[in-house]
Design a protein around this motif. Structure first.
Motif, PDB file in Angstrom:
ATOM      1  N   GLN A  12      65.876  74.369  73.796  1.00  0.00           N
ATOM      2  CA  GLN A  12      66.395  73.093  74.291  1.00  0.00           C
ATOM      3  C   GLN A  12      66.196  72.015  73.229  1.00  0.00           C
ATOM      4  OE1 GLN A  12      65.088  71.777  78.186  1.00  0.00           O
ATOM      5  NE2 GLN A  12      64.894  73.889  78.885  1.00  0.00           N
ATOM      6  N   THR A  13      65.012  72.010  72.641  1.00  0.00           N
ATOM      7  CA  THR A  13      64.705  71.035  71.586  1.00  0.00           C
ATOM      8  C   THR A  13      65.677  71.179  70.436  1.00  0.00           C
ATOM      9  OG1 THR A  13      62.363  71.049  72.184  1.00  0.00           O
ATOM     10  CG2 THR A  13      62.923  70.260  69.970  1.00  0.00           C
ATOM     11  N   ILE A  14      65.872  72.392  69.959  1.00  0.00           N
ATOM     12  CA  ILE A  14      66.757  72.638  68.818  1.00  0.00           C
ATOM     13  C   ILE A  14      68.203  72.288  69.166  1.00  0.00           C
ATOM     14  CG2 ILE A  14      67.718  74.463  67.345  1.00  0.00           C
ATOM     15  CD1 ILE A  14      64.849  75.767  67.536  1.00  0.00           C
ATOM     16  N   ALA A  15      68.665  72.663  70.352  1.00  0.00           N
ATOM     17  CA  ALA A  15      70.044  72.357  70.753  1.00  0.00           C
ATOM     18  C   ALA A  15      70.277  70.852  70.807  1.00  0.00           C
ATOM     19  CB  ALA A  15      70.352  72.990  72.108  1.00  0.00           C
ATOM     20  N   LEU A  16      69.321  70.115  71.365  1.00  0.00           N
ATOM     21  CA  LEU A  16      69.458  68.659  71.422  1.00  0.00           C
ATOM     22  C   LEU A  16      69.410  68.046  70.031  1.00  0.00           C
ATOM     23  CD1 LEU A  16      67.293  67.922  74.578  1.00  0.00           C
ATOM     24  CD2 LEU A  16      69.744  67.466  74.329  1.00  0.00           C
ATOM     25  N   LEU A  17      68.572  68.582  69.146  1.00  0.00           N
ATOM     26  CA  LEU A  17      68.513  68.080  67.766  1.00  0.00           C
ATOM     27  C   LEU A  17      69.829  68.325  67.026  1.00  0.00           C
ATOM     28  CD1 LEU A  17      64.892  69.055  66.654  1.00  0.00           C
ATOM     29  CD2 LEU A  17      65.784  66.756  67.090  1.00  0.00           C
ATOM     30  N   VAL A  18      70.414  69.492  67.232  1.00  0.00           N
ATOM     31  CA  VAL A  18      71.705  69.790  66.595  1.00  0.00           C
ATOM     32  C   VAL A  18      72.768  68.819  67.107  1.00  0.00           C
ATOM     33  CG1 VAL A  18      73.576  71.491  66.413  1.00  0.00           C
ATOM     34  CG2 VAL A  18      71.203  72.207  66.086  1.00  0.00           C
ATOM     35  N   ALA A  19      72.845  68.653  68.408  1.00  0.00           N
ATOM     36  CA  ALA A  19      73.843  67.741  68.982  1.00  0.00           C
ATOM     37  C   ALA A  19      73.624  66.313  68.493  1.00  0.00           C
ATOM     38  CB  ALA A  19      73.795  67.803  70.510  1.00  0.00           C
ATOM     39  N   SER A  20      72.373  65.871  68.457  1.00  0.00           N
ATOM     40  CA  SER A  20      72.106  64.505  67.993  1.00  0.00           C
ATOM     41  C   SER A  20      72.492  64.337  66.535  1.00  0.00           C
ATOM     42  CB  SER A  20      70.642  64.121  68.220  1.00  0.00           C
ATOM     43  OG  SER A  20      69.784  64.725  67.281  1.00  0.00           O
ATOM     44  N   ASN A  21      72.292  65.391  65.741  1.00  0.00           N
ATOM     45  CA  ASN A  21      72.641  65.314  64.327  1.00  0.00           C
ATOM     46  C   ASN A  21      74.137  65.236  64.087  1.00  0.00           C
ATOM     47  OD1 ASN A  21      70.764  65.528  61.868  1.00  0.00           O
ATOM     48  ND2 ASN A  21      69.656  66.455  63.571  1.00  0.00           N
ATOM     49  N   VAL A  22      74.915  65.850  64.952  1.00  0.00           N
ATOM     50  CA  VAL A  22      76.373  65.721  64.819  1.00  0.00           C
ATOM     51  C   VAL A  22      76.763  64.255  64.981  1.00  0.00           C
ATOM     52  CG1 VAL A  22      78.582  66.308  65.896  1.00  0.00           C
ATOM     53  CG2 VAL A  22      76.858  68.093  65.525  1.00  0.00           C
ATOM     54  N   PHE A  23      76.213  63.600  65.999  1.00  0.00           N
ATOM     55  CA  PHE A  23      76.496  62.171  66.195  1.00  0.00           C
ATOM     56  C   PHE A  23      75.935  61.323  65.063  1.00  0.00           C
ATOM     57  CE2 PHE A  23      77.101  63.569  70.608  1.00  0.00           C
ATOM     58  CZ  PHE A  23      78.303  62.931  70.887  1.00  0.00           C
ATOM     59  N   MET A  24      74.719  61.646  64.603  1.00  0.00           N
ATOM     60  CA  MET A  24      74.111  60.883  63.523  1.00  0.00           C
ATOM     61  C   MET A  24      74.961  60.962  62.249  1.00  0.00           C
ATOM     62  SD  MET A  24      70.576  61.469  61.438  1.00  0.00           S
ATOM     63  CE  MET A  24      71.333  62.827  60.555  1.00  0.00           C
ATOM     64  N   THR A  25      75.389  62.157  61.913  1.00  0.00           N
ATOM     65  CA  THR A  25      76.192  62.337  60.706  1.00  0.00           C
ATOM     66  C   THR A  25      77.506  61.589  60.825  1.00  0.00           C
ATOM     67  OG1 THR A  25      75.138  64.470  60.308  1.00  0.00           O
ATOM     68  CG2 THR A  25      77.245  64.069  59.198  1.00  0.00           C
ATOM     69  N   LEU A  26      78.132  61.659  61.989  1.00  0.00           N
ATOM     70  CA  LEU A  26      79.371  60.920  62.209  1.00  0.00           C
ATOM     71  C   LEU A  26      79.130  59.414  62.116  1.00  0.00           C
ATOM     72  CD1 LEU A  26      82.367  61.207  62.800  1.00  0.00           C
ATOM     73  CD2 LEU A  26      81.824  61.180  65.225  1.00  0.00           C
ATOM     74  N   ALA A  27      78.033  58.944  62.684  1.00  0.00           N
ATOM     75  CA  ALA A  27      77.718  57.507  62.635  1.00  0.00           C
ATOM     76  C   ALA A  27      77.441  57.044  61.208  1.00  0.00           C
ATOM     77  CB  ALA A  27      76.517  57.199  63.529  1.00  0.00           C
ATOM     78  N   TRP A  28      76.703  57.833  60.466  1.00  0.00           N
ATOM     79  CA  TRP A  28      76.307  57.416  59.119  1.00  0.00           C
ATOM     80  C   TRP A  28      77.423  57.555  58.093  1.00  0.00           C
ATOM     81  CZ3 TRP A  28      70.732  58.774  57.266  1.00  0.00           C
ATOM     82  CH2 TRP A  28      69.808  58.203  58.134  1.00  0.00           C
ATOM     83  N   ALA A  61      65.045  65.215  72.892  1.00  0.00           N
ATOM     84  CA  ALA A  61      64.710  66.376  72.058  1.00  0.00           C
ATOM     85  C   ALA A  61      63.268  66.292  71.577  1.00  0.00           C
ATOM     86  CB  ALA A  61      65.660  66.454  70.853  1.00  0.00           C
ATOM     87  N   ASN A  62      62.876  65.135  71.069  1.00  0.00           N
ATOM     88  CA  ASN A  62      61.516  64.975  70.571  1.00  0.00           C
ATOM     89  C   ASN A  62      60.486  65.006  71.697  1.00  0.00           C
ATOM     90  OD1 ASN A  62      61.920  64.908  67.775  1.00  0.00           O
ATOM     91  ND2 ASN A  62      62.608  62.797  67.881  1.00  0.00           N
ATOM     92  N   ARG A  63      60.826  64.432  72.828  1.00  0.00           N
ATOM     93  CA  ARG A  63      59.890  64.445  73.966  1.00  0.00           C
ATOM     94  C   ARG A  63      59.683  65.863  74.496  1.00  0.00           C
ATOM     95  NH1 ARG A  63      59.005  59.121  76.200  1.00  0.00           N
ATOM     96  NH2 ARG A  63      58.453  60.053  78.198  1.00  0.00           N
ATOM     97  N   ILE A  64      60.777  66.609  74.652  1.00  0.00           N
ATOM     98  CA  ILE A  64      60.659  67.997  75.111  1.00  0.00           C
ATOM     99  C   ILE A  64      59.896  68.815  74.078  1.00  0.00           C
ATOM    100  CG2 ILE A  64      61.950  70.130  75.584  1.00  0.00           C
ATOM    101  CD1 ILE A  64      64.185  68.271  76.738  1.00  0.00           C
ATOM    102  N   GLY A  65      60.268  68.650  72.813  1.00  0.00           N
ATOM    103  CA  GLY A  65      59.635  69.423  71.750  1.00  0.00           C
ATOM    104  C   GLY A  65      58.149  69.155  71.617  1.00  0.00           C
ATOM    105  N   TYR A  66      57.774  67.909  71.712  1.00  0.00           N
ATOM    106  CA  TYR A  66      56.368  67.522  71.514  1.00  0.00           C
ATOM    107  C   TYR A  66      55.542  67.718  72.780  1.00  0.00           C
ATOM    108  CZ  TYR A  66      52.356  64.703  70.086  1.00  0.00           C
ATOM    109  OH  TYR A  66      51.087  64.260  69.779  1.00  0.00           O
TER     110      TYR A  66
END
Length: 122
Positions: A12-28, A61-66
């Motif tokens: 779950q952590t990894i899936a959320l990190l991947v999804a967030s990174n798609v948005f981050m890359t698009l935003a940046w 993602a970070n809350r679930i992971g940590y």
């Protein structure tokens, strides 16, 4: 039960990190192609809106992971960086039409070392 909660907490952590990174890359970087002629403040506002979606995925993602999956903050950060490179390279090559460089491979190999060192005592 939805599909994400059926996954183990680490996935779950990894899936959320991947999804967030798609948005981050698009935003940046997406504005370099999509809003190339727009004023910088328009690109910044659009990017900020996209980044909100990134944060709505990154924070859980970070809350679930940590808190639940047992990852350390260092492990979460290294995972984030590896995922960032894995998302960024195809985005740069296929979407922004940047040349694929051998330097991406060298950077990835350095990250393999970082992953080893941050996870070796786990």
């Amino acid at each position: 039960m939805n599909t994400l909660t059926a996954l183990p907490l680490s996935l779950q952590t990894i899936a959320l990190l991947v999804a967030s990174n798609v948005f981050m890359t698009l935003a940046w970087y997406g504005h370099l192609k999509n809003l190339a002629t727009a004023p910088w403040y328009v690109a910044a506002l659009v990017s900020w809106g996209i980044a909100l979606a990134e944060y709505l995925l990154q924070v859980p993602a970070n809350r679930i992971g940590y808190q639940q999956a047992g990852f350390s903050v260092g492990q979460l950060k290294i995972m984030q960086e590896v995922i960032t490179l894995a998302v960024f390279v195809p985005f740069a090559v296929f979407y922004l039409k940047e040349p694929l460089k051998l330097d991406y491979l060298w950077a990835a190999l350095c990250m393999v070392g970082a992953v080893y060192f941050i996870f070796r005592s786990a």
